[in-house]
Scaffold this motif. Sequence first.
Motif, PDB file in Angstrom:
ATOM      1  N   GLY A 247       0.818  -1.211   0.000  1.00 52.69           N
ATOM      2  CA  GLY A 247       0.000   0.000   0.000  1.00 52.69           C
ATOM      3  C   GLY A 247       0.850   1.258   0.000  1.00 52.69           C
ATOM      4  N   VAL A 248       1.958   1.230   0.735  1.00 49.85           N
ATOM      5  CA  VAL A 248       2.853   2.395   0.765  1.00 49.85           C
ATOM      6  C   VAL A 248       3.505   2.588  -0.599  1.00 49.85           C
ATOM      7  CG1 VAL A 248       4.868   3.410   1.869  1.00 49.85           C
ATOM      8  CG2 VAL A 248       3.246   2.109   3.233  1.00 49.85           C
ATOM      9  N   ALA A 249       3.856   1.486  -1.258  1.00 51.98           N
ATOM     10  CA  ALA A 249       4.375   1.596  -2.621  1.00 51.98           C
ATOM     11  C   ALA A 249       3.339   2.255  -3.526  1.00 51.98           C
ATOM     12  CB  ALA A 249       4.751   0.222  -3.162  1.00 51.98           C
ATOM     13  N   GLY A 250       2.056   1.947  -3.285  1.00 53.27           N
ATOM     14  CA  GLY A 250       0.988   2.602  -4.035  1.00 53.27           C
ATOM     15  C   GLY A 250       0.957   4.101  -3.795  1.00 53.27           C
ATOM     16  N   ILE A 251       1.233   4.517  -2.554  1.00 56.22           N
ATOM     17  CA  ILE A 251       1.290   5.951  -2.249  1.00 56.22           C
ATOM     18  C   ILE A 251       2.403   6.623  -3.050  1.00 56.22           C
ATOM     19  CG2 ILE A 251       1.833   7.630  -0.425  1.00 56.22           C
ATOM     20  CD1 ILE A 251       0.445   5.761   1.561  1.00 56.22           C
ATOM     21  N   VAL A 252       3.554   5.958  -3.144  1.00 56.43           N
ATOM     22  CA  VAL A 252       4.674   6.517  -3.907  1.00 56.43           C
ATOM     23  C   VAL A 252       4.308   6.627  -5.387  1.00 56.43           C
ATOM     24  CG1 VAL A 252       7.076   6.154  -4.595  1.00 56.43           C
ATOM     25  CG2 VAL A 252       6.373   5.661  -2.248  1.00 56.43           C
ATOM     26  N   ILE A 253       3.599   5.638  -5.905  1.00 61.77           N
ATOM     27  CA  ILE A 253       3.167   5.690  -7.308  1.00 61.77           C
ATOM     28  C   ILE A 253       2.278   6.906  -7.541  1.00 61.77           C
ATOM     29  CG2 ILE A 253       1.778   4.531  -9.075  1.00 61.77           C
ATOM     30  CD1 ILE A 253       2.681   1.870  -7.826  1.00 61.77           C
ATOM     31  N   VAL A 254       1.285   7.084  -6.669  1.00 59.66           N
ATOM     32  CA  VAL A 254       0.378   8.243  -6.791  1.00 59.66           C
ATOM     33  C   VAL A 254       1.174   9.545  -6.706  1.00 59.66           C
ATOM     34  CG1 VAL A 254      -1.533   9.478  -5.707  1.00 59.66           C
ATOM     35  CG2 VAL A 254      -1.624   6.989  -5.938  1.00 59.66           C
ATOM     36  N   ALA A 255       2.126   9.603  -5.756  1.00 57.57           N
ATOM     37  CA  ALA A 255       2.936  10.815  -5.586  1.00 57.57           C
ATOM     38  C   ALA A 255       3.685  11.154  -6.863  1.00 57.57           C
ATOM     39  CB  ALA A 255       3.919  10.615  -4.431  1.00 57.57           C
ATOM     40  N   ASP A 256       4.306  10.158  -7.480  1.00 56.38           N
ATOM     41  CA  ASP A 256       5.078  10.423  -8.689  1.00 56.38           C
ATOM     42  C   ASP A 256       4.181  10.820  -9.860  1.00 56.38           C
ATOM     43  OD1 ASP A 256       7.869  10.118  -8.053  1.00 56.38           O
ATOM     44  OD2 ASP A 256       7.458   8.016  -7.675  1.00 56.38           O
ATOM     45  N   LEU A 257       2.996  10.228  -9.942  1.00 56.44           N
ATOM     46  CA  LEU A 257       2.075  10.609 -11.017  1.00 56.44           C
ATOM     47  C   LEU A 257       1.570  12.041 -10.816  1.00 56.44           C
ATOM     48  CD1 LEU A 257       0.051   7.292 -11.482  1.00 56.44           C
ATOM     49  CD2 LEU A 257       1.885   8.201 -12.920  1.00 56.44           C
ATOM     50  N   VAL A 258       1.326  12.428  -9.560  1.00 58.87           N
ATOM     51  CA  VAL A 258       0.934  13.812  -9.272  1.00 58.87           C
ATOM     52  C   VAL A 258       2.058  14.767  -9.657  1.00 58.87           C
ATOM     53  CG1 VAL A 258       0.388  15.456  -7.419  1.00 58.87           C
ATOM     54  CG2 VAL A 258      -0.723  13.219  -7.475  1.00 58.87           C
TER      55      VAL A 258
ATOM     56  N   GLY B 247      12.430  14.696 -20.524  1.00 57.24           N
ATOM     57  CA  GLY B 247      12.072  15.826 -19.682  1.00 57.24           C
ATOM     58  C   GLY B 247      11.741  15.426 -18.252  1.00 57.24           C
ATOM     59  N   VAL B 248      11.338  16.423 -17.474  1.00 56.02           N
ATOM     60  CA  VAL B 248      11.073  16.235 -16.050  1.00 56.02           C
ATOM     61  C   VAL B 248       9.962  15.221 -15.805  1.00 56.02           C
ATOM     62  CG1 VAL B 248      10.144  17.397 -14.019  1.00 56.02           C
ATOM     63  CG2 VAL B 248      11.956  18.489 -15.352  1.00 56.02           C
ATOM     64  N   SER B 249       8.858  15.350 -16.522  1.00 58.46           N
ATOM     65  CA  SER B 249       7.726  14.446 -16.310  1.00 58.46           C
ATOM     66  C   SER B 249       8.125  12.997 -16.580  1.00 58.46           C
ATOM     67  CB  SER B 249       6.552  14.838 -17.204  1.00 58.46           C
ATOM     68  OG  SER B 249       6.055  16.107 -16.840  1.00 58.46           O
ATOM     69  N   GLY B 250       9.018  12.790 -17.555  1.00 53.21           N
ATOM     70  CA  GLY B 250       9.479  11.434 -17.846  1.00 53.21           C
ATOM     71  C   GLY B 250      10.179  10.796 -16.662  1.00 53.21           C
ATOM     72  N   VAL B 251      10.923  11.595 -15.892  1.00 47.97           N
ATOM     73  CA  VAL B 251      11.621  11.064 -14.718  1.00 47.97           C
ATOM     74  C   VAL B 251      10.612  10.597 -13.667  1.00 47.97           C
ATOM     75  CG1 VAL B 251      13.198  11.594 -12.825  1.00 47.97           C
ATOM     76  CG2 VAL B 251      13.676  12.464 -15.118  1.00 47.97           C
ATOM     77  N   PHE B 252       9.587  11.407 -13.411  1.00 44.18           N
ATOM     78  CA  PHE B 252       8.589  11.035 -12.407  1.00 44.18           C
ATOM     79  C   PHE B 252       7.788   9.807 -12.848  1.00 44.18           C
ATOM     80  CE2 PHE B 252       8.893  15.695 -11.235  1.00 44.18           C
ATOM     81  CZ  PHE B 252       9.582  15.456 -10.061  1.00 44.18           C
ATOM     82  N   ILE B 253       7.491   9.712 -14.134  1.00 44.26           N
ATOM     83  CA  ILE B 253       6.786   8.519 -14.635  1.00 44.26           C
ATOM     84  C   ILE B 253       7.670   7.280 -14.492  1.00 44.26           C
ATOM     85  CG2 ILE B 253       5.847   7.423 -16.705  1.00 44.26           C
ATOM     86  CD1 ILE B 253       4.885  10.232 -17.553  1.00 44.26           C
ATOM     87  N   PHE B 254       8.958   7.425 -14.787  1.00 52.55           N
ATOM     88  CA  PHE B 254       9.907   6.329 -14.578  1.00 52.55           C
ATOM     89  C   PHE B 254       9.900   5.884 -13.118  1.00 52.55           C
ATOM     90  CE2 PHE B 254      14.309   5.571 -13.043  1.00 52.55           C
ATOM     91  CZ  PHE B 254      14.512   4.308 -13.590  1.00 52.55           C
ATOM     92  N   CYS B 255       9.891   6.843 -12.196  1.00 49.42           N
ATOM     93  CA  CYS B 255       9.863   6.516 -10.766  1.00 49.42           C
ATOM     94  C   CYS B 255       8.574   5.792 -10.395  1.00 49.42           C
ATOM     95  CB  CYS B 255      10.008   7.786  -9.935  1.00 49.42           C
ATOM     96  SG  CYS B 255      11.641   8.569 -10.030  1.00 49.42           S
TER      97      CYS B 255
END
Length: 401
Positions: free
Chosen positions: A279-290, A362-370
């Motif tokens: 579930g915490v990994a899910g929080i990180v996913i949401v954070a990076d998508l935001v 670009g920047v968004s690509g890094v967050f999507i990768f994360c």
Amino acid sequence: MNSDERRATAGLSIIFGLRMLGLFLILPVFALYGSDLPGATPALVGLAIGAYGLTQAILQIPFGMLSDRIGRRPVIIFGLLIFAVGSGLAAEAESIYGVILGRALQGCGAIAAAVMALAADLTRDRQRTKTMALIGISVGVAFMVALVAGPAIAAWAGLPGVFWATAGFALVAMVLLYGLVPAGGERVFRPEVNARAGGLPVVLRQPDLLRLDFGVLVLHLILTASFVVLPVVLESRLGIPRGDHWMVYIPVLVLSVAGMAVLIGIGERRRILHRLLAGVAGIVIVADLVLAGFSAWLPGMLIGLWLFFVGFNTLEASLPSLLTRFAPDGLRGTALGVYSTAQFLGAFLGGVFGGIIQGAFGVSGVFIFCAIAAGLWLLTAVGLSAPASYREAAATEAETT
């Protein structure tokens, strides 16, 4: 704790914290200042940020084993001296390649295992958990201080000033090792904290340990990759001056501690911490998508950062705790050595991939990768077993009722 144990714990916590502060100081500033160096590209900037992780990963276990042979203090002093020399090399570098070399040399001062082993040498069994916890807390404090001090030092003395400050911290730590930490009790092999090469095959055959190792690798990959681009976002997209970035980081980081405390409290109280990780990994996913979608909007950035730090802090505290519960008897030190190696390897990979992806997407690509990396960790975490201590406690409760 008796007086010697208090001195040992305080001294080693400060030493470890100063060592990590020197590494963390660069995170909030290098993406901004490093891009001005001759030869700099996004990929090379990322490599410079993560380069220390590779040498740390390679030398963590060998340095710990060397401390068993020649003593903890000589290894710690040698490691701090290497770190100081690497810092000076990076400070005097005239190109991005010189900084990369300096950062790699910094990482060669792999003293984490030797510090932990010395802490075990100087404390009794029943006090050791407190000591290890306080050393761990010093890392969190160092991270918070770095987010404030890094931009402040860089604004005053530039990037060379940041690296000279890290060299100074290493020298202070060397003085504290002999001035504050009590002598005696060294070179005692303790299987609960010392790494043994012969135990590696056993540790590497444990699926639950491998899941946790992969988790910390992904976690520090995400952290390092994020800081390849976060300072750039704050300055170029949100218009926040370099010297004021701490005004964003610190409130979000402090507030995230409340979220972390709630999650860990629930996990330990209900004995579901191993299940909570997915579930915490899910929080990180949401954070990076935001962060990927709303990084140019300050409220979106703040929400994304808060969610990220809630997830990061929860995992950073939970993973080693669970790892010590899964480690076989007599091989806890070896398991922690592998875990530390995975942690620093993740930092290296995060810097490398963060820089490459920023240059290409670009920047968004890094967050999507994360977010994708966190998704892989989520799939892995789902299969984590319950620790034996949880099963035993559940069985005891069942018998009493």
